[in-house]
Each structure stands twice: as C-alpha cells, then as structure tokens.
Design a protein around this motif. Structure first.
Motif, PDB file in Angstrom:
ATOM      1  N   GLN A  16       0.818  -1.206   0.000  1.00  0.00           N
ATOM      2  CA  GLN A  16       0.000   0.000   0.000  1.00  0.00           C
ATOM      3  C   GLN A  16       0.854   1.259   0.000  1.00  0.00           C
ATOM      4  OE1 GLN A  16      -3.612   0.058  -0.035  1.00  0.00           O
ATOM      5  NE2 GLN A  16      -3.021   2.087  -0.702  1.00  0.00           N
ATOM      6  N   LEU A  17       2.001   1.198   0.674  1.00  0.00           N
ATOM      7  CA  LEU A  17       2.870   2.366   0.780  1.00  0.00           C
ATOM      8  C   LEU A  17       3.455   2.762  -0.574  1.00  0.00           C
ATOM      9  CD1 LEU A  17       4.473   4.435   2.507  1.00  0.00           C
ATOM     10  CD2 LEU A  17       6.244   2.678   2.744  1.00  0.00           C
ATOM     11  N   ILE A  18       3.916   1.795  -1.347  1.00  0.00           N
ATOM     12  CA  ILE A  18       4.571   2.094  -2.627  1.00  0.00           C
ATOM     13  C   ILE A  18       3.662   2.873  -3.575  1.00  0.00           C
ATOM     14  CG2 ILE A  18       5.693   1.106  -4.662  1.00  0.00           C
ATOM     15  CD1 ILE A  18       7.307   0.923  -2.083  1.00  0.00           C
ATOM     16  N   PRO A  19       2.411   2.443  -3.809  1.00  0.00           N
ATOM     17  CA  PRO A  19       1.553   3.239  -4.700  1.00  0.00           C
ATOM     18  C   PRO A  19       1.299   4.650  -4.185  1.00  0.00           C
ATOM     19  CG  PRO A  19       0.631   1.050  -4.370  1.00  0.00           C
ATOM     20  CD  PRO A  19       1.753   1.193  -3.399  1.00  0.00           C
ATOM     21  N   MET A  20       1.140   4.799  -2.869  1.00  0.00           N
ATOM     22  CA  MET A  20       0.895   6.125  -2.314  1.00  0.00           C
ATOM     23  C   MET A  20       2.070   7.050  -2.561  1.00  0.00           C
ATOM     24  SD  MET A  20      -0.894   4.991   1.306  1.00  0.00           S
ATOM     25  CE  MET A  20      -0.864   6.649   1.959  1.00  0.00           C
ATOM     26  N   ALA A 126       1.727   2.893   8.069  1.00  0.00           N
ATOM     27  CA  ALA A 126       2.126   4.084   8.832  1.00  0.00           C
ATOM     28  C   ALA A 126       3.540   3.935   9.377  1.00  0.00           C
ATOM     29  CB  ALA A 126       1.135   4.320   9.976  1.00  0.00           C
ATOM     30  N   LEU A 127       3.875   2.732   9.827  1.00  0.00           N
ATOM     31  CA  LEU A 127       5.210   2.475  10.372  1.00  0.00           C
ATOM     32  C   LEU A 127       6.273   2.640   9.290  1.00  0.00           C
ATOM     33  CD1 LEU A 127       6.584   1.560  13.032  1.00  0.00           C
ATOM     34  CD2 LEU A 127       6.469  -0.789  12.163  1.00  0.00           C
ATOM     35  N   VAL A 132      10.313   7.524   5.509  1.00  0.00           N
ATOM     36  CA  VAL A 132      10.117   8.397   4.346  1.00  0.00           C
ATOM     37  C   VAL A 132       9.915   9.830   4.806  1.00  0.00           C
ATOM     38  CG1 VAL A 132       8.667   8.843   2.337  1.00  0.00           C
ATOM     39  CG2 VAL A 132       9.107   6.480   3.056  1.00  0.00           C
ATOM     40  N   TRP A 133       9.141  10.007   5.874  1.00  0.00           N
ATOM     41  CA  TRP A 133       8.900  11.344   6.415  1.00  0.00           C
ATOM     42  C   TRP A 133      10.183  11.937   6.978  1.00  0.00           C
ATOM     43  CZ3 TRP A 133       6.995  12.222  11.977  1.00  0.00           C
ATOM     44  CH2 TRP A 133       6.819  13.599  12.207  1.00  0.00           C
ATOM     45  N   LEU A 134      10.975  11.133   7.698  1.00  0.00           N
ATOM     46  CA  LEU A 134      12.218  11.636   8.295  1.00  0.00           C
ATOM     47  C   LEU A 134      13.262  11.976   7.239  1.00  0.00           C
ATOM     48  CD1 LEU A 134      12.577   9.203  11.345  1.00  0.00           C
ATOM     49  CD2 LEU A 134      11.744  11.566  11.339  1.00  0.00           C
ATOM     50  N   ALA A 135      13.142  11.361   6.060  1.00  0.00           N
ATOM     51  CA  ALA A 135      14.100  11.635   4.986  1.00  0.00           C
ATOM     52  C   ALA A 135      13.900  13.022   4.378  1.00  0.00           C
ATOM     53  CB  ALA A 135      13.985  10.576   3.895  1.00  0.00           C
TER      54      ALA A 135
END
Length: 246
Positions: A16-20, A126-127, A132-135
């Motif tokens: 799910q993360l990759i498409p988002m 979310a985990l 990705v967010w910290l990058a």
C-alpha cells in the motif's frame, strides 16, 4: 490475531505504501490528469494477471468492460490533451503495486480476517512511512490547518477507509475490486466540487469529467449485472454475499 495475519498485514502495508508514495512523487513530473489515468490502470492489470494465473483467455464481456472503462477513464482525465510526462513511470509503478495489493488481499483473506488484515495493513503502512517522512525534514508546517488535514486525510480518509477497503476486497473477486476502484476519481471529483480548500476555492466539474463518469458507471453496472438483469443481481447478492467469481 495469528502470526500469519500479522505477517500478511505487513506485506499489504508495504504494497500500500509504494503506490501512495509513487503517486505523490509522480505529481512533481507529470500532470494530475495523467496521474489519475495511469495510476488507475490496475483495472487492466488485475484481470489479465488473473487470466494468466488460471491459464485461460478473458471472455468477451470482460474485454468489452475493460475497453469501456478505459475509454471512460481517458475521457474523464482528458489525457489526450495533456501528453505524456516523465512521471508516468511512477504512475505505472503505482498501478502495478496496487494490482499486487488487490491480488494478495484476496489470497490472504482465504485464511485471515479481512478486518484484521486491514488494521495491520494500516499500522505497518504508517510504520513504514516514518523513514520516508524523516528523509524529508521540514516539509510539514505544523499548524491548525495541517493538523486538521492530517486528521481527515490520514485518519478518516486513509486509516478508516483502507480497513473498510480491505474488508470489502476480501469478499469480492480481484477483478471486481479493481473495477470498483475507478469510483475513486469520481468521488474525488464530487468532493472537490463541494468541499472548499484552505483558500476557499472549489474544483470545477468539466464536461469531460461528467461524460467519462457516465461511461464508467454504465460499464460497471452492465458488468456487475447478471444475465437476468439488475433485479437478479440484488437477489443473488442477498443470498450469496461471498463473491468468488473471477
């Protein structure tokens, strides 16, 4: 929850993360119309992969529906007037991983609860999103508006939505799940037209959006309706809510 359910939820969270992430990244390099069009092409990939796995040719009804949905989506997104951009490869990646997510969800739901799979998928997605967010530090401006947007898009629009989505996918065929995914841009069109953004603006509904939506809805209704018509469809849905047809 069993270890198997947790492991499968972890896999779904990654898928799910990759498409988002790919869809968001694609918007930097391509148009929104192309992103909508290409990212939704899982409705072509899923039934074709299903046919390959079952070693059978797609039937005429399936091919006609795919062609009609493709035409409706192309009219909706108006891709012929926007051209192809370099970010389209990210959109294709998004569509491929979405297709894998749909197929894996159906496979895992044979032994696991759809609701639990949805919960663990959201948790692991979310985990996995934290690195990705910290990058990209400093990209979020924390204020009342951003917190409100995070709640509605992250909690309601993502967490609650994806749990319900996975639970629904577990109960229908992968092909129908991929087809019904085309309702997302239609709902987004309606939402953009009635919900104002932070600047007080609404997104206009264009003629090509209305025509494309009509073509998509008619194609979906004709595909979902059995030989006996819509009345037969609703009667069968009440008697057999578990749909396993390809």
């Amino acid at each position: 929850a069993t270890k198997s359910t947790i492991r499968h939820g972890c896999i779904l969270g990654f898928l799910q993360l990759i498409p988002m992430e790919a869809s968001v990244l694609a918007l930097k390099y391509t148009t929104a119309a192309n992103s909508v069009f290409i990212s939704q092409l899982s409705f072509i990939f899923v039934p074709l992969i299903q046919c390959l796995l079952h070693q059978k040719y797609p039937d005429r009804k399936l091919l006609i529906t795919i062609a009609a949905l493709l035409m409706g989506l192309s009219i909706f997104a108006d891709v012929w007037n926007t051209g192809i951009g370099p970010g389209d490869l990210y959109c294709i990646l998004s569509a491929l991983f979405t297709s894998l997510h749909i197929l894996c969800t159906k496979h895992f739901s044979r032994t696991d609860s759809g609701e639990l799979l949805g919960v663990f998928q959201v948790f692991f997605c979310a985990l996995f999103s934290i690195p990705v967010w910290l990058a990209a530090p400093g990209t979020v401006q924390w204020c009342a508006g951003s917190i409100s947007n995070l709640f509605f898009t992250g909690v309601i629009g993502t967490a609650v939505c994806f749990v319900a989505h996975v639970a629904g996918q577990a109960r229908i065929s992968p092909t129908k799940s991929s087809f019904l995914g085309l309702l997302q841009p239609i709902f987004a069109m309606v939402g953009g037209a009635v919900i104002v953004d932070e600047l007080g603006h609404l997104e206009p509904i264009t003629a090509n959006m209305l025509i494309g939506s009509a073509v998509i809805l008619v194609a979906l209704i004709l595909f979902l309706a059995p030989e006996g018509g819509l009345s037969t469809f609703f009667k069968r849905a009440k008697k057999h809510p578990e749909d396993t047809a390809p």
